[in-house]
Structure formats: structure tokens, C-alpha cells
Design a protein around this motif. Structure first.
Motif, mmCIF file in Angstrom:
data_model
loop_
_atom_site.group_PDB
_atom_site.id
_atom_site.type_symbol
_atom_site.label_atom_id
_atom_site.label_comp_id
_atom_site.label_asym_id
_atom_site.label_seq_id
_atom_site.Cartn_x
_atom_site.Cartn_y
_atom_site.Cartn_z
ATOM 1 N N TYR A 156 0.832 -1.207 0.000
ATOM 2 C CA TYR A 156 0.000 0.000 0.000
ATOM 3 C C TYR A 156 0.869 1.261 0.000
ATOM 4 O O TYR A 156 0.625 2.199 -0.773
ATOM 5 C CB TYR A 156 -0.925 -0.004 1.211
ATOM 6 C CG TYR A 156 -1.759 1.248 1.349
ATOM 7 C CD1 TYR A 156 -2.918 1.422 0.594
ATOM 8 C CD2 TYR A 156 -1.376 2.261 2.231
ATOM 9 C CE1 TYR A 156 -3.679 2.577 0.710
ATOM 10 C CE2 TYR A 156 -2.128 3.420 2.351
ATOM 11 C CZ TYR A 156 -3.282 3.572 1.589
ATOM 12 O OH TYR A 156 -4.028 4.722 1.701
ATOM 13 N N ILE A 157 1.884 1.272 0.868
ATOM 14 C CA ILE A 157 2.763 2.454 0.975
ATOM 15 C C ILE A 157 3.502 2.699 -0.331
ATOM 16 O O ILE A 157 3.659 3.845 -0.782
ATOM 17 C CB ILE A 157 3.753 2.276 2.146
ATOM 18 C CG1 ILE A 157 3.015 2.353 3.485
ATOM 19 C CG2 ILE A 157 4.855 3.335 2.090
ATOM 20 C CD1 ILE A 157 3.875 2.055 4.692
ATOM 21 N N ARG A 212 2.537 2.243 -3.230
ATOM 22 C CA ARG A 212 1.642 2.768 -4.258
ATOM 23 C C ARG A 212 1.189 4.196 -3.968
ATOM 24 O O ARG A 212 0.456 4.795 -4.771
ATOM 25 C CB ARG A 212 0.414 1.858 -4.402
ATOM 26 C CG ARG A 212 0.727 0.540 -5.104
ATOM 27 C CD ARG A 212 -0.453 -0.421 -5.043
ATOM 28 N NE ARG A 212 -0.238 -1.615 -5.829
ATOM 29 C CZ ARG A 212 0.555 -2.626 -5.479
ATOM 30 N NH1 ARG A 212 1.231 -2.563 -4.338
ATOM 31 N NH2 ARG A 212 0.700 -3.679 -6.266
ATOM 32 N N GLN A 213 1.601 4.730 -2.820
ATOM 33 C CA GLN A 213 1.245 6.098 -2.454
ATOM 34 C C GLN A 213 2.338 7.078 -2.868
ATOM 35 O O GLN A 213 3.510 6.710 -2.973
ATOM 36 C CB GLN A 213 1.024 6.203 -0.939
ATOM 37 C CG GLN A 213 -0.067 5.279 -0.396
ATOM 38 C CD GLN A 213 -1.394 5.466 -1.092
ATOM 39 O OE1 GLN A 213 -1.933 6.567 -1.141
ATOM 40 N NE2 GLN A 213 -1.920 4.381 -1.652
ATOM 41 N N VAL A 229 3.544 10.746 1.753
ATOM 42 C CA VAL A 229 2.154 10.665 2.231
ATOM 43 C C VAL A 229 2.068 9.625 3.346
ATOM 44 O O VAL A 229 2.410 8.454 3.149
ATOM 45 C CB VAL A 229 1.188 10.275 1.082
ATOM 46 C CG1 VAL A 229 -0.224 10.095 1.631
ATOM 47 C CG2 VAL A 229 1.205 11.337 0.005
ATOM 48 N N ILE A 268 0.411 7.071 6.102
ATOM 49 C CA ILE A 268 -0.718 6.138 6.098
ATOM 50 C C ILE A 268 -1.697 6.539 7.207
ATOM 51 O O ILE A 268 -1.294 6.883 8.316
ATOM 52 C CB ILE A 268 -0.219 4.689 6.294
ATOM 53 C CG1 ILE A 268 -1.353 3.697 6.107
ATOM 54 C CG2 ILE A 268 0.443 4.509 7.649
ATOM 55 C CD1 ILE A 268 -0.884 2.255 6.009
#
Length: 314
Positions: free
Chosen positions: A101-102, A104-105, A109, A111
Motif C-alpha cells: 500500500y505504501i 503505491r502512495q 504521504v 498512512i
């Protein structure tokens, strides 16, 4: 689990598993007492009945009297196997999903808390699906009378023989519901921490306050979810031979809650909660204490292995 951690998902899984196994070994007598109290009604039993426990102290005395000290560790091997597999799966999936997830950010930014909770719930659900068969076997071993108790392999074979392969996944639905427990704990911790910092006029938490607030948050989360914890155990439990004729199998968690309330009242939903809370608080503290140390040693071990690999190549 910080985003900048040097450990891979595999490394986090090893450290988390080691900490969880150490915590379970230290608190296992509380675990077996809690489990037995959850499945044995005391509504119409006398205090002298060796199969019914009136309190944690009463449980310890009766188990030692009838089974000796080893009775407090019945099913420990399967318990450790279940803890190892569940925590390895949880920490692996948590770190894997979170890292993905990280990555792809956009850079920088942070979490969000909501996403942390969702990732934790997702990892917990995946861990439950893959590892619940061991939990079912452990529950059977913990609750069967000494004369009917079998080893891990024989217990699993008996479940498959009597109930089919789906018998190994008994209690899966309430187990999936219970993945909200960490989310409740986290939310309670954040709120209580705000109140404590305001009350003590502090900007940060001392180690002592962190432990106390964490223990209180875990206790509140346990109180909220305990009826489902009890229902899951009863679904996985098999009555002894002397009780089998009078026991009607449960059809689901709601059926468990209805029948327990009809027989014992709402208090029946919370049988064994004292042992559960004590175990949960001590386990949580031991888990993170040992996991922290294991993460440091795992990083050093992986670094040493990488250095030796480079040396061989050169």
C-alpha cells in the motif's frame, strides 16, 4: 511497524512469531483455564464438581488435583503450533499488505489510522482462514477429559472422520468477526491516551503509562468482544462421552449466545473472562517486549548472512 523498517515481511513474521510463542508458553495455564470455563456451565453444578470451575483459583486447584501440573499444559504443542502459524501468517500478511500500500502512495504521504486498522483486519482475516484448523484441534485437546485426550495428529484425524474436513474450520465466522478486536483496542488506546495526557498535563507518555493505557484498552476491547470469543470456543468444543448424549450441537454463534443466556443469563457470556483478560494483557506486554528484541537480532542475522554471501561471491 514503521514504514522505514529494515526487515522484510518474512523477518517481521519470524520476530512476531517468536514473541507470540514465548508469551503463550508463559501464560498457557491461563489459556487452558479460560477455555475450560467457557465450555463448562456452572449454573446447576456444585462447587465440589471436578468438571466445573467456579473461579480461576478453583480451576487451578481442581486441574492439579485431577491431572497434576501437566494438566495445566494440555495441548501446549498444538497451541504453540497454532500460535506460530497464526502469528507468522498475521505479521507476514500485515507487513506485505502495508508495504504494498505504501509503495503505491505518493512519496511523503503518511498512512492513515483508518487504513492501518483495515490492513490489520485484512491480515487477521487471512491468518484465521489459513490457521484455524490448529485452533480447533487445540480447543479439543484443552477441553477433553484426561482419559479421552489424544495427540495432535489423532485429534485432527478424529475431527475429519466424524465431521469431515469442514470440521477443522468450525468457528471460522466468529473468528473473522473477532479480527475487529485489535481495531477496538487501537481506538480505545488512542482515546484513553488523549484523556491521560490531558489529565496529567503531559506532552508524551512514560513507559509505565503506555503499559497501563494499553492494558486498559485491551481489557475494554475484550469485554466488548468476549461473548463471541466464548461462542467460537463452544463451536469448536466437543462434549465428553458422559455429556454427549444430552448435548445438542450448536448451529452457530447466535445459537450459542441464545442457549447460554437461557441457561445461565448474560453472565454466562462472560464466564472465564478474568483469566482471558489477565492472559491477554500479560501476553500483549510479553509479545511486544520479546518481538522488539527479536527484530534487532533478526536484522543483525540477516546482515551477517548477506555479508557472508557477498564474501563468497568475491
Amino acid at each position: 511497524m514503521a514504514g522505514g523498517s529494515k526487515l522484510s515481511p518474512f523477518g517481521h513474521a519470524i520476530a512476531g512469531t517468536g514473541g507470540a510463542m514465548f508469551a503463550l508458553t508463559c501464560t498457557y495455564p491461563l489459556d487452558i483455564i479460560k477455555t475450560r470455563m467457557q465450555v463448562r456451565s456452572k449454573s446447576a453444578a456444585s462447587s465440589s464438581d471436578p468438571d466445573v470451575y467456579q473461579s480461576t483459583t478453583d480451576a487451578v486447584q481442581k486441574i492439579i488435583r485431577t491431572e497434576g501440573i501437566p494438566g495445566l499444559y494440555a495441548g501446549l504443542l498444538s497451541g504453540l503450533l497454532g500460535t506460530a502459524s497464526q502469528n507468522f501468517a498475521y505479521f507476514y500478511w500485515y507487513t506485505f499488505i502495508r508495504s504494498g500500500y505504501i509503495n503505491r502512495q505518493p512519496a511523503g504521504v503518511a498512512i492513515s489510522t483508518l487504513m492501518e486498522l483495515l490492513i490489520g483486519a485484512g491480515a487477521g482475516a487471512l491468518a484465521q482462514i489459513f490457521t484455524i484448523p490448529v485452533a480447533v484441534v487445540t480447543t479439543r485437546q484443552q477441553t477433553m477429559p484426561l482419559g479421552e485426550r489424544q495427540d495432535l495428529k489423532s485429534t485432527a484425524q478424529e475431527i475429519v472422520r466424524e465431521e469431515g474436513w469442514t470440521g477443522l474450520w468450525k468457528g471460522l465466522k466468529p473468528s473473522l468477526v473477532l479480527v475487529i478486536n485489535p481495531a477496538i483496542t487501537y481506538g480505545m488506546y488512542s482515546r484513553i491516551q488523549e484523556l491521560v495526557l490531558k489529565a496529567f498535563k503531559r506532552k508524551d507518555m512514560t513507559p509505565g503509562l503506555v503499559f497501563l493505557v494499553g492494558a486498559l484498552a485491551k481489557t475494554l476491547a475484550t469485554v466488548v468482544t468476549y461473548p463471541y470469543i466464548m461462542a467460537k470456543v463452544r463451536l469448536q468444543w466437543k462434549p465428553s462421552k458422559k455429556d454427549a448424549e444430552t448435548h445438542k450441537p450448536y448451529t452457530g454463534a447466535i445459537d450459542v449466545l441464545k442457549r447460554v443466556m437461557a441457561k445461565e443469563g448474560v453472565s454466562g457470556w462472560y464466564t472465564g473472562m478474568q483469566a482471558q483478560i489477565t492472559k491477554a494483557v500479560i501476553s500483549q506486554a510479553l509479545l511486544f517486549m520479546v518481538k522488539d528484541q527479536l527484530e534487532k537480532y533478526t536484522i543483525l542475522l540477516f546482515a551477517l548472512m548477506a555479508r557472508q554471501k557477498r564474501a563468497k561471491v568475491m
